[in-house]
Design an enzyme around this catalytic site. Sequence first.
Site, PDB file in Angstrom:
ATOM      1  CB  SER A  75      -0.638  -2.848  -3.364  1.00 55.40           C
ATOM      2  OG  SER A  75      -0.736  -3.224  -2.014  1.00 55.40           O
ATOM      3  CE1 TYR A 103       4.287  -0.415  -1.662  1.00 54.27           C
ATOM      4  CE2 TYR A 103       2.112  -0.752  -0.706  1.00 54.27           C
ATOM      5  CZ  TYR A 103       3.179  -1.226  -1.446  1.00 54.27           C
ATOM      6  OH  TYR A 103       3.144  -2.496  -1.960  1.00 54.27           O
TER       7      TYR A 103
END
Length: 282
Positions: A142, A155
Amino acid sequence: MAYAGSHVDGHVVVVTGGGTGIGAGIAARYAAEGAHVVILGRRPGPLEAVAAEIGAHPLVADADAGDPAAVEAALAAVLERYGRVDTLVCNAGGPGFTSVGETSDAGWAEALHSNLTTSFAIVRGFLPALIESAGRIVIVSSLSGLFAGPSMAGYVTAKHALIGLTKSLARDYGRHGMRVNAVCPGWVRTQMADEEMDELVQNTGLQTRQAAYDAVTADLPLRRPAAAAEIAAAVRFLGSDESSYMTGATLVVDGGAHIVDLPTLAFDKARAGQKGVTSAWN
């Protein structure tokens, strides 16, 4: 859309997190190019829906990619049907959207399991088959694997670690002809992103989901989120022989977000304001 003369026609491609969003887009792209697609996920309903949509009777495995026993069973099913694995796409992900001080032990463990262990466990389980085929691994990280967003400790940490995992795998197994690369998407229109946009609408003066997307991409050079198909195209490139001399690389697909110098945004917006426009990129 069908693709003639594809580099992945007939390849056996396994996609984790293949029931929704980016994973579903990746599965659809490979299926359109004639690959034998295997989609893994923890929810059979979405997996079956994707399988029906993309056709070609893909193998569906209701499995947690972070569970070694589930990985072993999935590999056995793949080898029984197809006899080999050519490409593994590690796309499964999950939560981790709190700051360190707000993250419980259970929340931390879940974030690491969903976003990191899912890739580690399935790669470890599938390694013998991938070594045998001199195969390819594409790990979907990401933009949060390169930068830190607010209150996203689990995350962000896990997505950063995926890039380290990519490099370690590439370093250790390149001698077998196996290639490992990572993709870092920015904002992508998916169900999960839609939910985040809806939350932004609820917490701000924005009126619509589209207005929220416009707000979070206003400072991107391309000024829009990606479609899942655009991320799938990058994954497919890395998961084919068209990228035959790439390994250990991180391909950023974010509309240009990573090139923006944040401290200069105020100057751009000031200049834009002087010209009577509302966006720094107009």
